[in-house]
Design a protein around this motif. Sequence first.
Motif, mmCIF file in Angstrom:
data_model
loop_
_atom_site.group_PDB
_atom_site.id
_atom_site.type_symbol
_atom_site.label_atom_id
_atom_site.label_comp_id
_atom_site.label_asym_id
_atom_site.label_seq_id
_atom_site.Cartn_x
_atom_site.Cartn_y
_atom_site.Cartn_z
ATOM 1 N N THR A 220 0.669 -1.322 0.009
ATOM 2 C CA THR A 220 -0.003 0.122 0.062
ATOM 3 C C THR A 220 0.506 1.396 0.369
ATOM 4 O OG1 THR A 220 0.224 -0.070 2.381
ATOM 5 C CG2 THR A 220 -2.021 -0.537 1.338
ATOM 6 N N GLY A 221 0.167 2.747 -0.680
ATOM 7 C CA GLY A 221 1.301 3.787 -0.022
ATOM 8 C C GLY A 221 -0.322 4.305 -0.649
ATOM 9 N N LEU A 222 -0.044 5.984 -0.687
ATOM 10 C CA LEU A 222 -1.073 7.124 -0.590
ATOM 11 C C LEU A 222 -1.102 8.460 -1.533
ATOM 12 C CD1 LEU A 222 -1.175 7.822 2.892
ATOM 13 C CD2 LEU A 222 -2.995 6.884 1.566
ATOM 14 N N SER A 223 -1.155 8.221 -2.698
ATOM 15 C CA SER A 223 -1.084 9.458 -3.241
ATOM 16 C C SER A 223 -0.519 10.444 -2.954
ATOM 17 C CB SER A 223 -2.114 9.542 -4.427
ATOM 18 O OG SER A 223 -2.414 7.885 -5.262
ATOM 19 N N GLN A 224 0.495 11.677 -2.901
ATOM 20 C CA GLN A 224 0.595 13.293 -2.474
ATOM 21 C C GLN A 224 0.742 13.782 -3.461
ATOM 22 O OE1 GLN A 224 4.334 10.718 -0.343
ATOM 23 N NE2 GLN A 224 3.720 12.626 0.579
ATOM 24 N N ARG A 225 -0.209 14.639 -3.248
ATOM 25 C CA ARG A 225 0.082 16.344 -3.983
ATOM 26 C C ARG A 225 2.267 17.116 -3.637
ATOM 27 N NH1 ARG A 225 -4.874 16.548 -1.185
ATOM 28 N NH2 ARG A 225 -6.429 16.342 -2.436
ATOM 29 N N ARG B 122 4.084 -3.922 6.785
ATOM 30 C CA ARG B 122 4.292 -3.067 4.996
ATOM 31 C C ARG B 122 3.290 -3.718 4.203
ATOM 32 N NH1 ARG B 122 10.538 -1.821 3.972
ATOM 33 N NH2 ARG B 122 10.322 0.091 6.571
ATOM 34 N N TYR B 123 3.158 -5.240 4.298
ATOM 35 C CA TYR B 123 2.530 -6.483 3.266
ATOM 36 C C TYR B 123 1.302 -7.210 3.411
ATOM 37 C CZ TYR B 123 6.444 -5.067 0.677
ATOM 38 O OH TYR B 123 7.381 -4.673 -0.291
ATOM 39 N N VAL C 108 -9.824 -6.515 -4.452
ATOM 40 C CA VAL C 108 -9.102 -5.777 -3.326
ATOM 41 C C VAL C 108 -8.769 -4.403 -4.452
ATOM 42 C CG1 VAL C 108 -6.741 -5.525 -2.909
ATOM 43 C CG2 VAL C 108 -8.174 -7.302 -2.099
ATOM 44 N N ARG C 109 -8.905 -4.574 -5.335
ATOM 45 C CA ARG C 109 -7.923 -2.716 -5.601
ATOM 46 C C ARG C 109 -9.654 -2.423 -5.314
ATOM 47 N NH1 ARG C 109 -5.870 -6.782 -10.060
ATOM 48 N NH2 ARG C 109 -3.833 -6.207 -9.836
ATOM 49 N N ALA C 110 -11.086 -2.298 -6.235
ATOM 50 C CA ALA C 110 -11.982 -2.137 -5.843
ATOM 51 C C ALA C 110 -12.177 -1.567 -4.623
ATOM 52 C CB ALA C 110 -12.935 -3.027 -6.648
ATOM 53 N N VAL C 111 -11.847 -2.840 -3.692
ATOM 54 C CA VAL C 111 -12.246 -2.078 -2.180
ATOM 55 C C VAL C 111 -11.184 -1.334 -1.753
ATOM 56 C CG1 VAL C 111 -11.134 -3.546 0.587
ATOM 57 C CG2 VAL C 111 -13.436 -4.151 -1.862
ATOM 58 N N ALA C 112 -9.874 -1.190 -2.766
ATOM 59 C CA ALA C 112 -9.398 0.374 -1.884
ATOM 60 C C ALA C 112 -9.386 1.742 -2.341
ATOM 61 C CB ALA C 112 -7.541 -0.217 -2.554
ATOM 62 N N GLN C 113 -10.041 1.496 -3.732
ATOM 63 C CA GLN C 113 -10.264 2.794 -3.731
ATOM 64 C C GLN C 113 -11.897 2.962 -2.832
ATOM 65 O OE1 GLN C 113 -9.185 4.325 -6.699
ATOM 66 N NE2 GLN C 113 -7.833 3.340 -5.529
ATOM 67 N N GLU C 114 -12.259 2.787 -2.697
ATOM 68 C CA GLU C 114 -13.809 2.243 -1.770
ATOM 69 C C GLU C 114 -13.683 3.145 -0.512
ATOM 70 O OE1 GLU C 114 -15.842 -0.763 -1.590
ATOM 71 O OE2 GLU C 114 -16.507 -1.327 -3.795
ATOM 72 N N ILE C 115 -12.442 2.872 -0.005
ATOM 73 C CA ILE C 115 -11.762 3.058 1.549
ATOM 74 C C ILE C 115 -11.343 3.621 0.861
ATOM 75 C CG2 ILE C 115 -10.221 2.535 3.082
ATOM 76 C CD1 ILE C 115 -10.090 -0.087 2.572
ATOM 77 N N ASP C 116 -10.909 5.219 0.226
ATOM 78 C CA ASP C 116 -9.792 6.253 0.112
ATOM 79 C C ASP C 116 -9.414 6.621 -1.415
ATOM 80 O OD1 ASP C 116 -8.114 8.237 0.068
ATOM 81 O OD2 ASP C 116 -8.402 8.634 1.877
ATOM 82 N N PRO C 117 -10.036 6.944 -1.762
ATOM 83 C CA PRO C 117 -8.831 7.416 -3.416
ATOM 84 C C PRO C 117 -7.597 7.540 -3.662
ATOM 85 C CG PRO C 117 -10.914 8.486 -2.813
ATOM 86 C CD PRO C 117 -10.645 8.344 -1.679
ATOM 87 N N SER C 118 -6.540 7.824 -2.390
ATOM 88 C CA SER C 118 -5.798 7.986 -2.558
ATOM 89 C C SER C 118 -4.586 7.395 -2.031
ATOM 90 C CB SER C 118 -5.214 9.369 -1.424
ATOM 91 O OG SER C 118 -5.835 9.214 0.163
ATOM 92 N N LEU C 119 -6.011 6.129 -1.883
ATOM 93 C CA LEU C 119 -5.355 3.665 -0.813
ATOM 94 C C LEU C 119 -4.529 4.126 -2.671
ATOM 95 C CD1 LEU C 119 -4.302 2.750 1.228
ATOM 96 C CD2 LEU C 119 -6.014 2.486 1.024
ATOM 97 N N ARG C 120 -3.040 3.475 -2.777
ATOM 98 C CA ARG C 120 -2.682 3.098 -4.012
ATOM 99 C C ARG C 120 -2.168 1.562 -3.578
ATOM 100 N NH1 ARG C 120 1.395 4.756 -5.710
ATOM 101 N NH2 ARG C 120 2.459 6.042 -4.268
ATOM 102 N N ILE C 121 -2.780 0.307 -3.967
ATOM 103 C CA ILE C 121 -1.759 -0.793 -4.248
ATOM 104 C C ILE C 121 -1.223 -1.093 -5.231
ATOM 105 C CG2 ILE C 121 -4.198 -0.858 -2.179
ATOM 106 C CD1 ILE C 121 -5.068 -3.058 -4.506
ATOM 107 N N SER C 122 -0.454 -2.701 -4.793
ATOM 108 C CA SER C 122 0.163 -3.122 -5.806
ATOM 109 C C SER C 122 -0.108 -4.815 -5.084
ATOM 110 C CB SER C 122 1.677 -3.320 -5.751
ATOM 111 O OG SER C 122 2.524 -3.979 -6.809
ATOM 112 N N ALA C 123 -0.585 -4.774 -6.380
ATOM 113 C CA ALA C 123 -1.133 -6.753 -5.582
ATOM 114 C C ALA C 123 -0.370 -7.298 -6.699
ATOM 115 C CB ALA C 123 -2.724 -7.257 -6.332
#
Length: 848
Positions: free
Chosen positions: A494-499, A673-674, A690-705
């Motif tokens: 997981t990671g967070l998008s940053q401005r 971390r994983y 899981v990718r869809a769930v991550a977007q539902e939780i927070d659009p800034s939550l980025r995941i790599s599966a």
Amino acid sequence: MRILWHDLRYGARALRKKPAFTLIAISTLALGIGVNAALFSVFNAFVLKPLPLKDPDKLVSFEGTTALGERRRLLSYRDYLDYRDQTRTLSNVVAWNKVRATLGDAPPGQDEMEFTRGYEYLFGQVVSGNYFKALGADMSQGRAFGPSDDAQPDQSPVVVLSHSCWERRFASDPGIVGKTIVLQGQPFTVIGVTARGFVGTTPDAPSFWVPLMMRDRLIQAGGWGHQQWFSDRNTEAFTLLGTLATGVTREQAAAEIQVVTSRLAQNYPGANRITNLKLESAGTFVTLNEDVRLLVVPLLLGFGLVLLIACANVANLLLARAAGRQREIAVRLSLGASRWRVVRQLVTESLMLSLAGGVAGLLLAVWTLSALYPIVLSTIPLPDGLAEGFSLNLAPDWRVFGFTLLLAAIAGVGAGLAPALQASNPELSNALKGEGSTFGKRLSQSRLRSVLVVAQIAVCMSLLIAAGLLVRNLQRVRTLDTGMSTVSVFSVATGLSQRAGEQKDPQREIDLRRQLAERVRATPGVASVSLAYRQPLSGSMENTTMTLSGQSADHPFEVRFNFVSADYFKTLGIQLTRGRPFTAQEANTNAPVVVISESTAERFWPKANPLGKSINLAAGTPQREAVGQEKAAIAYRPYEVIGVARDVRSRWIWEKDETFFYVPVAENSGFERYLLVRTEGDPGNVMNAVRAVAQEIDPSLRISARRIDETLPLQMAPFRAVAWLSGVLGVMALLLASIGLYGVMAFAVTQRTHEIGIRVALGARPQQVINVFLIQGVKMTTAGVVFGLFAGAAISRLIAALLIDVSAFDPVAFLGVTVLLAVVVLLAILIPARRATKVDPLVALRYE
């Protein structure tokens, strides 16, 4: 000179008269010389050809050893400063190391072998400010790094691009200097582009260079030495290069460097402190040290043996050809020619064949390398950025030409001398009468011919054994029991998008990761979810130090470990052979309990029950500082052993974890971390969910599966390449040996046509005729197989280091090769032997 010219003209006429013989001999030698020229071209590109730099002969690399004899090539930044400032025999001392970065945002996950889909990876280097000056690099645009870029950490976010990267990634933008690019989510200003052809000091040419002081922007939190390398003398993170000062030899510089090394060892003692340091020549891509020799020696031996088989083949051809020239040779000797004169003529003809074979072999090598190089690169499962950076110059130079000429000369003398000596010593009376003798005895009974055939079979047998072992090794690696069940398991980073300008919020990421884990557990098709600090089979696992209860901290053990949650063993199917796993409550309360591997129990408590035993683990384990800290600075925490797990291969598929600890981790500690997810069926649908769930939780939550097994092709690539190469050599050897044996047996049939006719006329049955040649061939084959088994056993010891859970005397490989060789050789004998049964007695009795 006149005599030599006469020999050459006479030899050319003689070879033109037998075009089939000449073509076969040249082709055979071209194959043997060609494969060796190709190998030498690769060896030359890596080990002999100077780097395309200014004064590459002045470059030296640092290689040290500890008091315990452990080799170390990485040094700390603080040690680098001492070597740079305290030496006068080196005009420059450079620190550098490799780094990878994404062009754009940083992906989730940080493991060495993880390459997240959808990101463009570049491979570069972090270098000290004097790097380009020391290597004499020119810039096609802008400038190189200066003293201001090498002053303080995180103060100079600049980057220099390679010329190929500038062309490939930035479309040769003429205004690139001064622009800002984003690497690993961090902004860097482009200040220069290197000149075309500058590749640095490694065959995988960097796409970019950033100052050493910007290391933490690319190797972020959790990476080795993050925020510690600048001040911690035990954080060994850099390779050092030096350039010899004018008039200084490498030995003089090494003596001064050792003085500095001894002073550092005295002032900063430690278990991992380098006590001896030597300077190796760094003017080529690879130095021929012990590690390289372990790989090169078996390769040189294998390729050389192929040439030996080719020479034996040609020697047999020359023997057969000399049999047809016995009357010519006898006449020349009778007219007063010396034996040396005849030998010289025959060897000259052999050298002409070998030189022609050398030219053809060199052309074959150049064509093969140019055709196979891109194919080989494309078959290796490397990221695009890494594969594109390879800049190996395989064009032949004077070394390759000289090596090919030497091989041709050796092949010519080796193949032609023995037949020439035997051909120049005939029984003159029989030869002049043309009574069908060959140098005083039948060729079919020639001891030299038998020795050559036996040698071919023995060499072929040894190469096939090596190939069989390496193919068995590849099969073994493909089916290795890793101790885990990973078929239906995937990892989530997981990671967070940053401005731009936004600060990281680690606690927010931890909270979102915990929410994600809870939602994933409730997702249909999910069997189990666990957390881990490092994901298995990723090339990354942590080391720390430990002591046994009551043991002094002066002599700690270095061990491997991972932070895992309570369901880790269930998710990965790791069986516990004793005790129990820790509970979720123990993990969340940071309870001092630990699960160990079977090998760990056997190492520390070989005859006792390890359950309930107490150990002390270094408290700083997550950051990996404990391995390098001074003994007095390490704080240990006691843990109780509550379970023993089956041995696994957690880092590399070829390496079993000899000492491994599973330490519980809480879901909000920051070390989880994983997410590791086991599914009830194919993971593909669950990964999308899981990718869809991550977007539902927070659009800034980025995941790599990604599937855990995705790294296996890359890990198996070296084994596949070695097995493929050895298999090709083995098949070539088998082909040459079988052709050679077939040729000898076919010639023996021709020479004994008169005898066969008599046998048939007297009532011999076809099977009896076949048995004459079969017995002869089987005797030679048996001798060759016996010698080949001994030679194969010797070669198997050379490649033993490459074998994973396969014995160097694996019976399947040895038996399989023996059967294969026996079948092929039997066919090579039977085909000409069956032809002998078709002989017409009336024709044969008139045959001369």
